[in-house]
Design a protein around this motif. Structure first.
Motif, PDB file in Angstrom:
ATOM      1  N   ASP A   1     -11.169 -13.422  -5.389  1.00 33.51           N
ATOM      2  CA  ASP A   1     -10.242 -14.121  -6.277  1.00 33.51           C
ATOM      3  C   ASP A   1      -8.795 -13.892  -5.857  1.00 33.51           C
ATOM      4  OD1 ASP A   1     -12.103 -15.171  -8.410  1.00 33.51           O
ATOM      5  OD2 ASP A   1     -12.595 -13.050  -8.522  1.00 33.51           O
ATOM      6  N   GLY A   2      -8.102 -14.982  -5.563  1.00 33.15           N
ATOM      7  CA  GLY A   2      -6.707 -14.895  -5.173  1.00 33.15           C
ATOM      8  C   GLY A   2      -6.498 -14.718  -3.685  1.00 33.15           C
ATOM      9  N   THR A   3      -7.549 -14.319  -2.967  1.00 34.48           N
ATOM     10  CA  THR A   3      -7.466 -14.153  -1.514  1.00 34.48           C
ATOM     11  C   THR A   3      -8.154 -15.314  -0.818  1.00 34.48           C
ATOM     12  OG1 THR A   3      -7.390 -11.737  -1.694  1.00 34.48           O
ATOM     13  CG2 THR A   3      -8.035 -12.648   0.434  1.00 34.48           C
TER      14      THR A   3
ATOM     15  N   VAL B   1       2.932  -6.973  -4.151  1.00 34.75           N
ATOM     16  CA  VAL B   1       2.231  -5.764  -3.712  1.00 34.75           C
ATOM     17  C   VAL B   1       3.245  -4.860  -3.016  1.00 34.75           C
ATOM     18  CG1 VAL B   1       0.393  -4.826  -2.259  1.00 34.75           C
ATOM     19  CG2 VAL B   1       0.074  -7.034  -3.415  1.00 34.75           C
ATOM     20  N   PRO B   2       3.344  -3.600  -3.420  1.00 33.54           N
ATOM     21  CA  PRO B   2       4.325  -2.717  -2.783  1.00 33.54           C
ATOM     22  C   PRO B   2       3.925  -2.373  -1.356  1.00 33.54           C
ATOM     23  CG  PRO B   2       2.965  -1.479  -4.314  1.00 33.54           C
ATOM     24  CD  PRO B   2       2.599  -2.921  -4.501  1.00 33.54           C
ATOM     25  N   PRO B   3       4.894  -2.147  -0.490  1.00 35.76           N
ATOM     26  CA  PRO B   3       4.579  -1.714   0.871  1.00 35.76           C
ATOM     27  C   PRO B   3       4.009  -0.304   0.860  1.00 35.76           C
ATOM     28  CG  PRO B   3       6.945  -1.606   0.493  1.00 35.76           C
ATOM     29  CD  PRO B   3       6.343  -2.262  -0.720  1.00 35.76           C
ATOM     30  N   GLY B   4       3.346   0.057   1.954  1.00 38.70           N
ATOM     31  CA  GLY B   4       2.789   1.395   2.066  1.00 38.70           C
ATOM     32  C   GLY B   4       2.121   1.580   3.409  1.00 38.70           C
ATOM     33  N   PRO B   5       1.754   2.801   3.747  1.00 38.93           N
ATOM     34  CA  PRO B   5       1.099   3.067   5.023  1.00 38.93           C
ATOM     35  C   PRO B   5      -0.172   2.245   5.180  1.00 38.93           C
ATOM     36  CG  PRO B   5       1.769   5.114   3.968  1.00 38.93           C
ATOM     37  CD  PRO B   5       1.967   4.030   2.959  1.00 38.93           C
ATOM     38  N   GLY B   6      -0.355   1.687   6.366  1.00 38.97           N
ATOM     39  CA  GLY B   6      -1.565   0.938   6.659  1.00 38.97           C
ATOM     40  C   GLY B   6      -1.592  -0.454   6.076  1.00 38.97           C
ATOM     41  N   ARG B   7      -0.494  -0.920   5.485  1.00 40.13           N
ATOM     42  CA  ARG B   7      -0.441  -2.257   4.887  1.00 40.13           C
ATOM     43  C   ARG B   7       0.407  -3.196   5.743  1.00 40.13           C
ATOM     44  NH1 ARG B   7       0.456  -0.646  -1.551  1.00 40.13           N
ATOM     45  NH2 ARG B   7      -1.426   0.677  -1.679  1.00 40.13           N
TER      46      ARG B   7
ATOM     47  N   PRO C   1      -7.171   0.105   6.583  1.00 39.51           N
ATOM     48  CA  PRO C   1      -5.971  -0.693   6.813  1.00 39.51           C
ATOM     49  C   PRO C   1      -6.116  -2.007   6.046  1.00 39.51           C
ATOM     50  CG  PRO C   1      -6.867   0.128   8.889  1.00 39.51           C
ATOM     51  CD  PRO C   1      -7.906   0.382   7.830  1.00 39.51           C
ATOM     52  N   VAL C   2      -5.002  -2.543   5.548  1.00 40.82           N
ATOM     53  CA  VAL C   2      -5.056  -3.723   4.688  1.00 40.82           C
ATOM     54  C   VAL C   2      -4.105  -4.808   5.187  1.00 40.82           C
ATOM     55  CG1 VAL C   2      -5.031  -4.555   2.308  1.00 40.82           C
ATOM     56  CG2 VAL C   2      -5.362  -2.114   2.755  1.00 40.82           C
ATOM     57  N   LEU C   3      -4.629  -6.018   5.297  1.00 36.23           N
ATOM     58  CA  LEU C   3      -3.794  -7.193   5.495  1.00 36.23           C
ATOM     59  C   LEU C   3      -3.559  -7.773   4.102  1.00 36.23           C
ATOM     60  CD1 LEU C   3      -2.361  -9.320   7.195  1.00 36.23           C
ATOM     61  CD2 LEU C   3      -4.548 -10.508   7.439  1.00 36.23           C
ATOM     62  N   VAL C   4      -2.317  -7.757   3.653  1.00 34.36           N
ATOM     63  CA  VAL C   4      -1.976  -8.194   2.304  1.00 34.36           C
ATOM     64  C   VAL C   4      -1.419  -9.616   2.361  1.00 34.36           C
ATOM     65  CG1 VAL C   4      -0.672  -7.673   0.218  1.00 34.36           C
ATOM     66  CG2 VAL C   4      -1.425  -5.804   1.707  1.00 34.36           C
ATOM     67  N   VAL C   5      -2.051 -10.512   1.592  1.00 33.42           N
ATOM     68  CA  VAL C   5      -1.587 -11.895   1.482  1.00 33.42           C
ATOM     69  C   VAL C   5      -1.310 -12.166   0.001  1.00 33.42           C
ATOM     70  CG1 VAL C   5      -2.601 -12.835   3.584  1.00 33.42           C
ATOM     71  CG2 VAL C   5      -4.036 -12.605   1.579  1.00 33.42           C
ATOM     72  N   PRO C   6      -0.170 -11.714  -0.517  1.00 33.63           N
ATOM     73  CA  PRO C   6       0.082 -11.747  -1.957  1.00 33.63           C
ATOM     74  C   PRO C   6      -0.035 -13.160  -2.526  1.00 33.63           C
ATOM     75  CG  PRO C   6       1.785 -10.487  -0.804  1.00 33.63           C
ATOM     76  CD  PRO C   6       0.984 -11.192   0.238  1.00 33.63           C
TER      77      PRO C   6
ATOM     78  N   LEU D   1     -11.090  -3.636   8.403  1.00 28.92           N
ATOM     79  CA  LEU D   1      -9.860  -4.244   7.922  1.00 28.92           C
ATOM     80  C   LEU D   1     -10.145  -4.905   6.580  1.00 28.92           C
ATOM     81  CD1 LEU D   1      -6.902  -5.216   8.267  1.00 28.92           C
ATOM     82  CD2 LEU D   1      -7.833  -7.261   9.396  1.00 28.92           C
ATOM     83  N   ALA D   2      -9.416  -4.514   5.544  1.00 27.85           N
ATOM     84  CA  ALA D   2      -9.520  -5.158   4.238  1.00 27.85           C
ATOM     85  C   ALA D   2      -8.463  -6.250   4.142  1.00 27.85           C
ATOM     86  CB  ALA D   2      -9.328  -4.140   3.125  1.00 27.85           C
ATOM     87  N   ILE D   3      -8.798  -7.345   3.478  1.00 23.25           N
ATOM     88  CA  ILE D   3      -7.841  -8.422   3.242  1.00 23.25           C
ATOM     89  C   ILE D   3      -7.761  -8.641   1.742  1.00 23.25           C
ATOM     90  CG2 ILE D   3      -7.184 -10.799   3.738  1.00 23.25           C
ATOM     91  CD1 ILE D   3      -8.639 -10.634   6.368  1.00 23.25           C
ATOM     92  N   GLU D   4      -6.576  -8.450   1.182  1.00 21.01           N
ATOM     93  CA  GLU D   4      -6.373  -8.412  -0.259  1.00 21.01           C
ATOM     94  C   GLU D   4      -5.116  -9.182  -0.664  1.00 21.01           C
ATOM     95  OE1 GLU D   4      -7.526  -7.416  -3.090  1.00 21.01           O
ATOM     96  OE2 GLU D   4      -9.251  -6.121  -2.638  1.00 21.01           O
ATOM     97  N   ASP D   5      -5.069  -9.581  -1.952  1.00 20.57           N
ATOM     98  CA  ASP D   5      -3.875 -10.259  -2.457  1.00 20.57           C
ATOM     99  C   ASP D   5      -3.186  -9.507  -3.583  1.00 20.57           C
ATOM    100  OD1 ASP D   5      -4.484 -12.156  -5.285  1.00 20.57           O
ATOM    101  OD2 ASP D   5      -6.080 -11.008  -4.343  1.00 20.57           O
ATOM    102  N   SER D   6      -3.897  -8.616  -4.285  1.00 23.08           N
ATOM    103  CA  SER D   6      -3.354  -8.027  -5.510  1.00 23.08           C
ATOM    104  C   SER D   6      -2.987  -6.559  -5.338  1.00 23.08           C
ATOM    105  CB  SER D   6      -4.369  -8.150  -6.651  1.00 23.08           C
ATOM    106  OG  SER D   6      -5.457  -7.265  -6.434  1.00 23.08           O
TER     107      SER D   6
END
Length: 245
Positions: free
Chosen positions: A27-29, A209-215, A199-204, A181-186
């Motif tokens: 959902d959302g991704t 989503v706040p920045p952080g290590p591995g994002r 490690p996360v690929l963030v597609v808000p 690799l995780a791909i997340e939006d929230s």
């Protein structure tokens, strides 16, 4: 084509290796289903006597059913002894099922992004806080055949933001979280993946989503390619988070 035969672009590193698996949120991704959940959650909030503000809705994004319901109860000032979680969860499941039956739109570029990852020979796992029954209603849109496994929020001890789902997903493909690799939006889903060690690929989508290590941050899934996968997948704590394009 075997994944070992794939040309990997020169990104300034001496050696490259693809992740053992890509773990997709739903959902959302992949699906723009949060808009449908918006409708149901706003209606439920009204039934509970509280207005669904933007901040309240964003706080529930990516949550488990219990987590989202608890935030609504708190906002409505409903004492724990007066909460009928079973009945209200049943209502929202039924309402979302009705909305899903009308069709679930894709997030832009998500269908092609799934094809891109599949073409690299990387196993994929669907990792969603949505319960199994509703997930099964969404899978015909996404294509259940694409995934080696599908894991839902009601199939682990604790849903996101706890790491349980991502730990289970990595174990299901015989990998460690750091190899995936995780791909997340929230924020909730990203927190879960980070806590698991992925490690996360963030597609808000709807919440920052706040920045952080591995994002690694990307504006969306449109045009996702092997370079994006290689860049996003790297050991937690490696230098320089990549911020979107």
């Amino acid at each position: 084509m075997n994944r070992s035969d794939l040309p990997v672009p020169d990104l300034g590193r001496q050696e490259f290796e693809l992740p053992r698996a890509v773990l997709w949120d739903m959902d959302g991704t992949l699906l723009d289903s949060e808009k449908l959940w918006d409708v149901a959650m706003a209606e439920l909030a009204e039934r509970l006597g509280v207005t669904m503000t933007v901040a309240l809705r964003q706080s529930t994004l990516g949550n488990s059913m219990q987590g989202a319901m608890t935030k609504l109860y708190v906002a409505a000032g409903i004492a724990e002894a007066d909460r009928d979680l079973d009945a209200q969860a049943a209502w929202i499941r039924g309402r979302v099922a009705e909305l899903f039956a009308g069709g679930i739109p894709w997030r832009p570029g998500a269908d092609a992004a799934l094809d891109t990852v599949a073409s690299l020979g990387i196993p994929m796992v669907l990792v969603t806080n949505t319960e199994r029954d509703l997930t099964e209603r969404a899978l015909p849109t996404i294509g259940k055949h694409r995934f080696a496994h599908t894991l839902c929020g009601d199939e682990v001890a604790e849903g996101k933001p706890a790491p349980d789902l991502y730990l289970a997903a990595a174990a299901a493909v015989g990998a460690t979280p750091a190899q995936c690799l995780a791909i997340e939006d929230s924020p909730t889903g990203t927190e879960a993946a980070t806590a698991a060690g992925c490690p996360v690929l963030v597609v808000p989508s709807d919440a920052e989503v706040p920045p952080g290590p591995g994002r690694t941050f990307r504006d969306g899934l449109l045009g996702l390619d092997i370079a994006d996968v290689v860049t996003a997948w790297r050991p937690i704590g490696s230098a320089g988070d990549s911020v979107g394009h």
